[in-house]
Structures are given as C-alpha cells and as structure tokens.
Design an enzyme around this catalytic site. Sequence first.
Site, PDB file in Angstrom:
ATOM      1  CG  HIS A 244      -1.863   1.129   1.334  1.00 25.35           C
ATOM      2  ND1 HIS A 244      -3.229   0.964   1.235  1.00 25.35           N
ATOM      3  CD2 HIS A 244      -1.663   2.462   1.512  1.00 25.35           C
ATOM      4  CE1 HIS A 244      -3.815   2.156   1.335  1.00 25.35           C
ATOM      5  NE2 HIS A 244      -2.891   3.076   1.499  1.00 25.35           N
ATOM      6  CD  GLU A 248      -1.904   5.845  -2.480  1.00 24.77           C
ATOM      7  OE1 GLU A 248      -2.832   5.100  -2.840  1.00 24.77           O
ATOM      8  OE2 GLU A 248      -1.772   7.023  -2.882  1.00 24.77           O
ATOM      9  CE  LYS A 251      -1.901   5.384  -6.181  1.00 20.30           C
ATOM     10  NZ  LYS A 251      -3.339   5.393  -5.824  1.00 20.30           N
ATOM     11  CG  ASN A 252       1.871  10.340  -4.533  1.00 20.71           C
ATOM     12  OD1 ASN A 252       0.772  10.386  -5.073  1.00 20.71           O
ATOM     13  ND2 ASN A 252       2.016  10.111  -3.244  1.00 20.71           N
TER      14      ASN A 252
HETATM   15  C1  EH3 Z   1      -3.371  13.398  -0.099  1.00 23.34           C
HETATM   16  S1  EH3 Z   1      -3.263  12.144  -1.228  1.00 23.34           S
HETATM   17  O1  EH3 Z   1      -2.485  11.100  -0.724  1.00 23.34           O
HETATM   18  O2  EH3 Z   1      -4.547  11.757  -1.701  1.00 23.34           O
HETATM   19  N1  EH3 Z   1      -2.443  12.719  -2.505  1.00 23.34           N
HETATM   20  C2  EH3 Z   1      -1.075  13.150  -2.252  1.00 23.34           C
HETATM   21  C3  EH3 Z   1      -0.350  13.263  -3.549  1.00 23.34           C
HETATM   22  C4  EH3 Z   1      -1.106  14.141  -4.524  1.00 23.34           C
HETATM   23  O3  EH3 Z   1      -0.505  14.009  -5.785  1.00 23.34           O
HETATM   24  C5  EH3 Z   1       0.744  14.557  -5.935  1.00 23.34           C
HETATM   25  C6  EH3 Z   1       1.683  13.790  -6.592  1.00 23.34           C
HETATM   26  C7  EH3 Z   1       2.944  14.296  -6.786  1.00 23.34           C
HETATM   27  C8  EH3 Z   1       3.259  15.543  -6.321  1.00 23.34           C
HETATM   28  C9  EH3 Z   1       4.608  16.035  -6.490  1.00 23.34           C
HETATM   29  C10 EH3 Z   1       5.068  17.169  -7.175  1.00 23.34           C
HETATM   30  C11 EH3 Z   1       4.298  18.166  -7.925  1.00 23.34           C
HETATM   31  O4  EH3 Z   1       3.116  18.000  -8.170  1.00 23.34           O
HETATM   32  N2  EH3 Z   1       4.973  19.256  -8.275  1.00 23.34           N
HETATM   33  C12 EH3 Z   1       4.319  20.326  -9.032  1.00 23.34           C
HETATM   34  C13 EH3 Z   1       3.534  21.193  -8.091  1.00 23.34           C
HETATM   35  C14 EH3 Z   1       4.464  21.794  -7.070  1.00 23.34           C
HETATM   36  C15 EH3 Z   1       3.731  22.763  -6.183  1.00 23.34           C
HETATM   37  C16 EH3 Z   1       3.136  23.883  -7.017  1.00 23.34           C
HETATM   38  C17 EH3 Z   1       2.491  24.843  -6.049  1.00 23.34           C
HETATM   39  O5  EH3 Z   1       3.269  25.612  -5.470  1.00 23.34           O
HETATM   40  O6  EH3 Z   1       1.284  24.740  -5.822  1.00 23.34           O
HETATM   41  C18 EH3 Z   1       2.137  23.283  -7.998  1.00 23.34           C
HETATM   42  C19 EH3 Z   1       2.867  22.299  -8.915  1.00 23.34           C
HETATM   43  N3  EH3 Z   1       6.395  17.223  -7.053  1.00 23.34           N
HETATM   44  O7  EH3 Z   1       6.817  16.185  -6.319  1.00 23.34           O
HETATM   45  C20 EH3 Z   1       5.754  15.448  -5.987  1.00 23.34           C
HETATM   46  C21 EH3 Z   1       5.815  14.206  -5.216  1.00 23.34           C
HETATM   47  C22 EH3 Z   1       4.998  14.052  -4.133  1.00 23.34           C
HETATM   48  C23 EH3 Z   1       5.057  12.862  -3.400  1.00 23.34           C
HETATM   49 CL1  EH3 Z   1       4.032  12.633  -2.022  1.00 23.34          CL
HETATM   50  C24 EH3 Z   1       5.918  11.848  -3.770  1.00 23.34           C
HETATM   51  O8  EH3 Z   1       5.921  10.696  -3.060  1.00 23.34           O
HETATM   52  C25 EH3 Z   1       6.748  12.001  -4.871  1.00 23.34           C
HETATM   53  C26 EH3 Z   1       6.701  13.195  -5.600  1.00 23.34           C
HETATM   54  O9  EH3 Z   1       7.481  13.397  -6.684  1.00 23.34           O
HETATM   55  C27 EH3 Z   1       2.320  16.330  -5.668  1.00 23.34           C
HETATM   56  C28 EH3 Z   1       1.031  15.832  -5.473  1.00 23.34           C
HETATM   57  C29 EH3 Z   1      -2.522  13.666  -4.718  1.00 23.34           C
HETATM   58  C30 EH3 Z   1      -3.206  13.590  -3.384  1.00 23.34           C
END
Ligand code: EH3
Length: 385
Positions: A244, A248, A251-252
């Site tokens: 799990h 997750e 995917k992120n």
């Molecule tokens: C609550 S949840 O579990 O349901 N979930 C959490 C996850 C979320 O999805 C994501 C996924 C990736 C990212 C992400 C970014 C990214 O997106 N950058 C670009 C933005 C940077 C800020 C910028 C601003 O300043 O707003 C606007 C662009 N960069 O690095 C990561 C990253 C995060 C995790 Cl946790 C990781 O393990 C690996 C990664 O590379 C952010 C969010 C859905 C919801």
Amino acid sequence: MKLTRNCLGNIGKMLDFYSQFNPSPLSIKQFIDFGLSACERKSFIFLRKELPVRLANIMKEIHLLPENLLKMPSVGIVNNLYITSFEEIIHFEKVDVNETTLDKFCQALIKIRNRHTDVVQTMAQGVLELKESHDVDIQTENSIQYFLDRFFMSRISIRMLINQHTLLFGGQLNGHSRHVGCIDPSCDVIGVIKDAYENARFLCDQYYLASPELRVKQHNGKFEQKLERSNEIRIIYVPSHLYHMLFELFKNSMRAVMEHHGCDSDNYPPLEVLLVRGKEDICVKISDRGGGIPRSQTDHLFKYMYSTAPQPSKSDAHTVPLAGYGYGLPLSRLYARYLHGDIVLLSCEGYGTDAIIYLKALSTEANELLPIFNKTSSKFYRTPV
Ligand SMILES: CS(=O)(=O)N1CCC(Oc2ccc(-c3c(C(=O)NC[C@H]4CC[C@H](C(=O)O)CC4)noc3-c3cc(Cl)c(O)cc3O)cc2)CC1
C-alpha cells in the site's frame, strides 16, 4: 446530535466500561509467535476483550469531535457502524467457550470487517460535507487532523486483529503456506517493490501512454541478525501494508515525473529505489526527478482537509488514475507508523522528491502504535472556553 449516555442507553455504560482500559499493543513477533502456536480459544479470549476496548477507545473520541463535523450525515453513518459492531462483539463477553461460539465469533468478525469496508471513503465524505457547509477554522482543522490520524490508526489495528484471527482460524486455505495470518515471516522487500511499481506503471501507461523506468539498488548492512542466506533483504512484515505504501509513493512519483517532463518527452528520468538494511531501520528510498514541491507545500500533502476534494465520478475515475482524491499518502504514513516506522518526504523544488519508508529491522521493536483515549487526548478536542 450530541451523543450522550442517555441517547446511547446501555451501550453508553458499556462504552464507559471498556474505554477505561488501555488497548494492549502487540509486537509483530508476538503476532508471529501466537500465530505459530495457533490456539483459537486463547485468541477468542483475548479478542473478545481487546476488540471492544479498541472500539470503545476510538468511539469515545468520535463523540468528542467538533459539533459541526459530528452532525455531518456521513459521520453519523460511521458512528452507527461502530455502535452496531460494538454491540455485536460485546455479546461474546460472557458466553461459554465451545466450538459453536468460536465459529459464531469468526463469522461475527468477518461481518464486522465487511461492514466497515468503506469507512475511509465515508469519513472523507463527512469531511467534504463539512467543508461544503461550514467555514473551517484552523483549530477545527487541527482537531480533525489529530482525530483522523488516530481514527484510521485504530481502524488499521482492529482490522489487523480481525484478519489474523479469521485467517488463522476461519477455515480458509492459507494461500501463502509460509504466511502466519497476514504476516510474511520472510517478506521479500524487492519483490513487493517490483509488484507495486508494475501496478502503478500500468495506471501511468493507461493515462500518460508512457511511464518512467525503475532502477533498484540495495545495501545489506553486515549485522549478525541477518536472516537471509543470500544477500537478499527480507523482513517479518505485513506485505499488504508495505505494498500500500509503495503503490501510493510510486503513483505520486510517476505523476510528478510525467507532469514535469510533459507527455511529448521520449526520455523520462527513471525512478531510483534504494533499499538498505541497517541495524535498527530498513529504509526504502524512492527518488524521482519530477520537479519537486516547495518545502512550504510538503506538509499539506499529509493533510486530510487539504486533500479532500470531490470524489471523481465512477465514469471518470479512470481518467485521473494517479491523482489521489482519497487519503493515500496520510494513510500510507499511518501504515508505516502502525509498526513504529514512518514515511518522510524530502523534496527539492525544481528538481525532484525523495520519499523514504522507514521500517523497524527487528520484529521485537515493530510494536503496534495504538491511540489511547484519556484526559490528554480529550483535552486536544475540548475548545478552550
Ligand atoms: C493526499 S493524497 O495522498 O490523496 N495525494 C497526495 C499526492 C497528490 O498528488 C501529488 C503527486 C505528486 C506531487 C509532487 C510534485 C508536484 O506536483 N509538483 C508540481 C507542483 C508543485 C507545487 C506547485 C504549487 O506551489 O502549488 C504546484 C505544482 N512534485 O513532487 C511530488 C511528489 C509528491 C510525493 Cl508525495 C511523492 O511521493 C513524490 C513526488 O514526486 C504532488 C502531489 C494527490 C493527493
């Protein structure tokens, strides 16, 4: 609706009784040792007390929630599920221990587990109902964060106890012969990493028509307690929990890499995974070059209020497969913390993110981390006069 003892009737008295006991944390070594001795009567005697204690401890906290959240329809549904399950389990408090009651107990546990299948989504719906109907101040948001961490941790622990008993004594064949209930005494961490990666990659390919490659390295410290004949790193753990967390995080990382490098790129930087066995910790570090997030934003990813968004409709759920509309990251951290591990995010804005899963290397140190209802926890909810 303020839940008081009189509207709960006799259940209120039973809740007061069982919530005065602290939950008894078990170590993964105790789970294994007990599972190997496999005595259904002992398990029944332990669970018919421990399950009501764990249920009562968290139910008392539900009743302390901010009024605005407590009166949300979905929170009312969850509360009623817990009341129903609590009533069913305390029925076994004084029964004779025989084949019939042991079978009925197993069936009751399976029924309770099934009843609570959708509790995470239902609580997320309750948070959404609150966000859509009230302004939420920082005090309420902090109380909700505190509660949900404890509520979901309690749920993980209760489902662990139920799964162990029903897998060991429920009569179903054990698909994985060496497993002890849901615990693998020799969990091949690299194998789980590859499984989680392949499944996350499948979703990534579906949506982005491409995905980053995986590179895995491992470093097995030279310590006397090594379990493996080869250099493989194996631990006593719950594979489904590890899966799990990894799923997750993959995917992120994939979402960040694909969004950062654009869909027309033909050369995505690979995800690099480093697995290390130390004396105290097993670490799984997932490093990506997905552009990273500002330090000011990292904590938000673990916040339930921040990440609760309208559920994607079933029809378009496949269209945004990597966007977590649930609580994927906070729940993953709870799975790690449940056995005294953790998940830490270290992001370098403009470059990428390292996500580290810490697990206990020694099964004697991998103890359940359980929320306890007491004056301290109650104070956290009581808004100062
Ligand atoms: C609550 S949840 O579990 O349901 N979930 C959490 C996850 C979320 O999805 C994501 C996924 C990736 C990212 C992400 C970014 C990214 O997106 N950058 C670009 C933005 C940077 C800020 C910028 C601003 O300043 O707003 C606007 C662009 N960069 O690095 C990561 C990253 C995060 C995790 Cl946790 C990781 O393990 C690996 C990664 O590379 C952010 C969010 C859905 C919801």
